[in-house]
Every structure is written in structure tokens, then in C-alpha cells.
Design a protein around this motif. Sequence first.
Motif, PDB file in Angstrom:
ATOM      1  N   LYS A   7       0.759  -1.694   0.183  1.00  0.00           N
ATOM      2  CA  LYS A   7      -0.427  -0.237   0.324  1.00  0.00           C
ATOM      3  C   LYS A   7       0.711   1.142  -0.422  1.00  0.00           C
ATOM      4  O   LYS A   7       0.064   2.138  -0.853  1.00  0.00           O
ATOM      5  N   ASP A   8       1.707   1.560  -0.075  1.00  0.00           N
ATOM      6  CA  ASP A   8       2.832   2.627   0.680  1.00  0.00           C
ATOM      7  C   ASP A   8       3.296   2.831  -1.220  1.00  0.00           C
ATOM      8  O   ASP A   8       4.091   3.673  -1.081  1.00  0.00           O
ATOM      9  N   ASP A   9       2.630   2.178  -2.088  1.00  0.00           N
ATOM     10  CA  ASP A   9       3.530   1.897  -2.850  1.00  0.00           C
ATOM     11  C   ASP A   9       2.700   2.898  -3.721  1.00  0.00           C
ATOM     12  O   ASP A   9       2.595   3.179  -5.639  1.00  0.00           O
ATOM     13  N   ILE A  10       1.198   2.700  -3.457  1.00  0.00           N
ATOM     14  CA  ILE A  10       0.477   3.501  -3.978  1.00  0.00           C
ATOM     15  C   ILE A  10       0.693   4.944  -4.381  1.00  0.00           C
ATOM     16  O   ILE A  10       0.735   5.688  -3.910  1.00  0.00           O
ATOM     17  N   PHE A  11       0.091   5.557  -5.560  1.00  0.00           N
ATOM     18  CA  PHE A  11       0.510   6.236  -6.254  1.00  0.00           C
ATOM     19  C   PHE A  11      -1.030   7.388  -6.290  1.00  0.00           C
ATOM     20  O   PHE A  11      -2.195   7.086  -6.977  1.00  0.00           O
ATOM     21  N   LEU A  12      -1.261   8.578  -5.800  1.00  0.00           N
ATOM     22  CA  LEU A  12      -2.606   9.414  -5.705  1.00  0.00           C
ATOM     23  C   LEU A  12      -2.982   8.721  -4.095  1.00  0.00           C
ATOM     24  O   LEU A  12      -4.475   8.078  -5.081  1.00  0.00           O
ATOM     25  N   PRO A  13      -2.900   8.761  -3.293  1.00  0.00           N
ATOM     26  CA  PRO A  13      -3.685   7.625  -1.881  1.00  0.00           C
ATOM     27  C   PRO A  13      -5.544   8.347  -2.411  1.00  0.00           C
ATOM     28  O   PRO A  13      -6.153   7.824  -1.833  1.00  0.00           O
ATOM     29  N   GLU A  14      -5.670   9.422  -2.438  1.00  0.00           N
ATOM     30  CA  GLU A  14      -6.261  10.366  -2.370  1.00  0.00           C
ATOM     31  C   GLU A  14      -7.436   9.984  -3.656  1.00  0.00           C
ATOM     32  O   GLU A  14      -8.839  10.363  -3.606  1.00  0.00           O
ATOM     33  N   TYR A  15      -7.161   9.142  -4.901  1.00  0.00           N
ATOM     34  CA  TYR A  15      -7.357   8.671  -6.303  1.00  0.00           C
ATOM     35  C   TYR A  15      -8.047   7.289  -5.919  1.00  0.00           C
ATOM     36  O   TYR A  15      -6.583   6.087  -5.746  1.00  0.00           O
ATOM     37  N   ARG A  16      -9.445   7.095  -6.359  1.00  0.00           N
ATOM     38  CA  ARG A  16      -9.585   5.232  -7.094  1.00  0.00           C
ATOM     39  C   ARG A  16     -10.129   5.034  -7.583  1.00  0.00           C
ATOM     40  O   ARG A  16     -11.184   5.634  -8.000  1.00  0.00           O
ATOM     41  N   GLY A  17     -10.330   4.499  -9.003  1.00  0.00           N
ATOM     42  CA  GLY A  17     -10.790   4.418  -9.611  1.00  0.00           C
ATOM     43  C   GLY A  17     -11.609   3.132  -9.240  1.00  0.00           C
ATOM     44  O   GLY A  17     -11.593   2.387  -8.843  1.00  0.00           O
ATOM     45  N   ARG A  18     -12.312   3.032 -10.871  1.00  0.00           N
ATOM     46  CA  ARG A  18     -13.316   1.636 -10.689  1.00  0.00           C
ATOM     47  C   ARG A  18     -12.214   1.106 -12.014  1.00  0.00           C
ATOM     48  O   ARG A  18     -11.729  -0.316 -11.549  1.00  0.00           O
ATOM     49  N   LEU A  19     -12.326   1.193 -13.124  1.00  0.00           N
ATOM     50  CA  LEU A  19     -11.677   0.219 -13.779  1.00  0.00           C
ATOM     51  C   LEU A  19     -10.593   0.835 -15.089  1.00  0.00           C
ATOM     52  O   LEU A  19     -10.838   0.834 -15.829  1.00  0.00           O
ATOM     53  N   THR A  20      -9.639   1.306 -14.073  1.00  0.00           N
ATOM     54  CA  THR A  20      -8.350   2.001 -14.641  1.00  0.00           C
ATOM     55  C   THR A  20      -7.329   1.348 -16.211  1.00  0.00           C
ATOM     56  O   THR A  20      -7.461  -0.192 -15.589  1.00  0.00           O
ATOM     57  N   GLU A  21      -7.234   2.490 -16.894  1.00  0.00           N
ATOM     58  CA  GLU A  21      -6.410   1.334 -18.290  1.00  0.00           C
ATOM     59  C   GLU A  21      -5.921   2.034 -18.382  1.00  0.00           C
ATOM     60  O   GLU A  21      -5.905   3.738 -18.712  1.00  0.00           O
ATOM     61  N   GLY A  22      -5.022   1.356 -19.464  1.00  0.00           N
ATOM     62  CA  GLY A  22      -4.400   2.346 -20.647  1.00  0.00           C
ATOM     63  C   GLY A  22      -3.497   3.343 -19.790  1.00  0.00           C
ATOM     64  O   GLY A  22      -2.763   4.729 -20.406  1.00  0.00           O
ATOM     65  N   ILE A  23      -2.779   2.915 -18.852  1.00  0.00           N
ATOM     66  CA  ILE A  23      -1.694   3.994 -18.371  1.00  0.00           C
ATOM     67  C   ILE A  23      -0.187   4.713 -19.413  1.00  0.00           C
ATOM     68  O   ILE A  23      -0.142   3.563 -19.792  1.00  0.00           O
ATOM     69  N   SER A  24      -0.403   6.044 -19.292  1.00  0.00           N
ATOM     70  CA  SER A  24       1.106   5.695 -20.426  1.00  0.00           C
ATOM     71  C   SER A  24       1.789   7.717 -19.739  1.00  0.00           C
ATOM     72  O   SER A  24       0.997   7.905 -18.908  1.00  0.00           O
ATOM     73  N   PHE A  25       2.860   7.365 -20.134  1.00  0.00           N
ATOM     74  CA  PHE A  25       3.914   8.849 -19.688  1.00  0.00           C
ATOM     75  C   PHE A  25       4.271   9.319 -20.578  1.00  0.00           C
ATOM     76  O   PHE A  25       4.503   8.346 -21.799  1.00  0.00           O
ATOM     77  N   ASN A  26       3.785  10.886 -20.390  1.00  0.00           N
ATOM     78  CA  ASN A  26       4.276  11.789 -21.316  1.00  0.00           C
ATOM     79  C   ASN A  26       5.825  12.510 -20.853  1.00  0.00           C
ATOM     80  O   ASN A  26       4.721  13.257 -20.152  1.00  0.00           O
ATOM     81  N   LYS A  27       6.818  12.122 -21.462  1.00  0.00           N
ATOM     82  CA  LYS A  27       7.438  12.879 -20.934  1.00  0.00           C
ATOM     83  C   LYS A  27       7.603  14.237 -21.496  1.00  0.00           C
ATOM     84  O   LYS A  27       8.633  14.882 -20.711  1.00  0.00           O
ATOM     85  N   ASN A  28       6.981  14.723 -22.166  1.00  0.00           N
ATOM     86  CA  ASN A  28       7.018  16.272 -22.541  1.00  0.00           C
ATOM     87  C   ASN A  28       7.008  17.448 -21.865  1.00  0.00           C
ATOM     88  O   ASN A  28       6.833  18.495 -21.933  1.00  0.00           O
TER      89      ASN A  28
END
Length: 308
Positions: A7-28
Motif C-alpha cells: 500500500k506504500d506504493d500507491i500513487f495518488l492515495p486520494e484517488y481510487r478508480g473503477r476499471l483504470t486502464e491505458g496508463i501512459s507517461f508523457n515525458k514532454n
Amino acid sequence: MEVTLTKDDIFLPEYRGRLTEGISFNKNINAVLWVDIRLAQLHRYKLDSSKHEVLELPEGESMGTMGFTSDNDVYLIGTKNGISRANFNTKEITFLKEYPTDNAKLRSNEGKVDPWGNMIIGTMCDFPYEHNMEPIGTLYRINSSLDMEILETDCFVPNGLGFNAEKTKFFWVDSETNTIFQYDYDPQTHEFSNKQPFFKLVQFCEGAPDGMFLSTKEEFWVATFGGSCVLRINMKGELVQKFNIPAKQVTCMTIGGGYLWINTCLIGSTDLKNKAELTTEGDLGGYLFKYKLDEDVGEEAQYLFNFQ
């Protein structure tokens, strides 16, 4: 080698979605983006400013995937019946084109922009039909003119995909078959051929292969839906590393900025009108996870969709 996230590796502990998908990183713009399929939302979180932006479609819609364009505020998204343009500058989502298959049971699922600027995207059974899965989905390639070419039919759950470095092999997941398939690919004619199984996930863990990509170091990274893990697999089909996730339904992941970013699905909640409970007890599905990698494992290449 195994790594176990908590649980210490949760990103954004104030946010919890339903069916999250497609995570992407925009380095720009040093930002993380993802969709919530059930809530029909596109999220963008800018790491430098901690600004969390959300674009949302009306109730009854869904949002399966997203792809980058040359404009860091504009993204191509797969919605229930077709594709749309999402613009964080104007805060608008504009419908562009329907899929040619007219079937109310279908919705967009996983997709990615290929090295030539086309969007490859699959359709599958929508809610609640996914509980009685039928092979009625289609894998499309969409070009800059929004022409939709059919690559595969009779799909169950089209999911992760990617190309090898030489662009001579294409890899694609149909989750319900527990299989990652490989094809020969001609980078001149852009034709697929010689489809065959590459490996089955069952040899490594429970669950089904979900989101997948090939890193710039030519390794497969595979999320396991029902398997509580992310797998790192080499081109020989051998397990290199396993990341245990405190959520059974792991849907997608990416690498960017030296971190592994992970999507998961919240189990059991059908109430879409109220926010998910922010508890860190039990299964932690619905949360995003972020893990600092201790070696250079490459990253996920991000290609740009070419609007005409």
C-alpha cells in the motif's frame, strides 16, 4: 527475481478508480495519463505541479484507451461506439467516427499508436455482456484519415500489443485465450501474416494477460488480470522478473521517468455514482501504483497519432 509492492506504493492515495486502464507517461510534460473504462474518464496528472485533470463522457458511455498526438493537450480516445478527440485545453471531447460494426454489445478496449502513426484498437463485449463473453470483437487499424482497416475478427478481449525493434514482428494479446500471439509484419506493405501463439500466461501465473508492451530493450511487460502481478519476459519467452501487486485484477502498466506505473481494477463495486472507498485494507484494486526501478530496463516507446 520477485518484487512485492504494498500500500506504500500507491500513487495518488486520494484517488481510487473503477476499471483504470491505458496508463501512459508523457515525458514532454512529465505527466501520467490513464482512462477509467467504467466511468468514461480520461485522467492527466502533471507531476511537476500536482495538477490532476479529468475529462469525462456522459453516463452510459465508456472509454477504453488513449493515444498521444503531436499536441500535448490533445489525445485520441476509444469510446463505446468509435473514436473521439479529447482536448485538455478546451476541456472538450469531440466524437470523430463510428466503428463500422454496428453492435450495441461492443465497446472499445485496449489500443496503441503504432510506429507509423496509426491507432490500433480493439473492441469487445461491453458491460454487462462481458460476463458471457462472445468472440464478436474486432481489431482495427485507424489511419490519419480515420479510415478503419480490419486486422482481426472474432476477438474475445483485444488487449496489449507491440512491435519488435526491427518492426518485422507484431505481438498481440487476446486475453480470453490466455495467449500472446505473434505475427510476421512487413514494414513496407504493412501486412500481417503467419499468426501463431508466442506464449501462454498460464505457465507463469494465474489469471489472463491484459495490457502489454515491448520495452525499448525488447522485453515484454505484461499485466495479469486475476493474477495479481506484472511480468517481465524476454524475447525467448522466459520470465525475467515478477512484480507482485496487492490487487488481483492488474490491467495495464507502463515505464516512464524511471518508474513502473500500474493500473488496477476495483473488485465488486457496481455503484458508479459515488466515489470508491479510500480504504487500504484487503484488495487494493482501483488504485494506481508507482514503483521506482533500480535498473535501466528501457521504457515504453510512445508514438504519435497523425491527424490529417
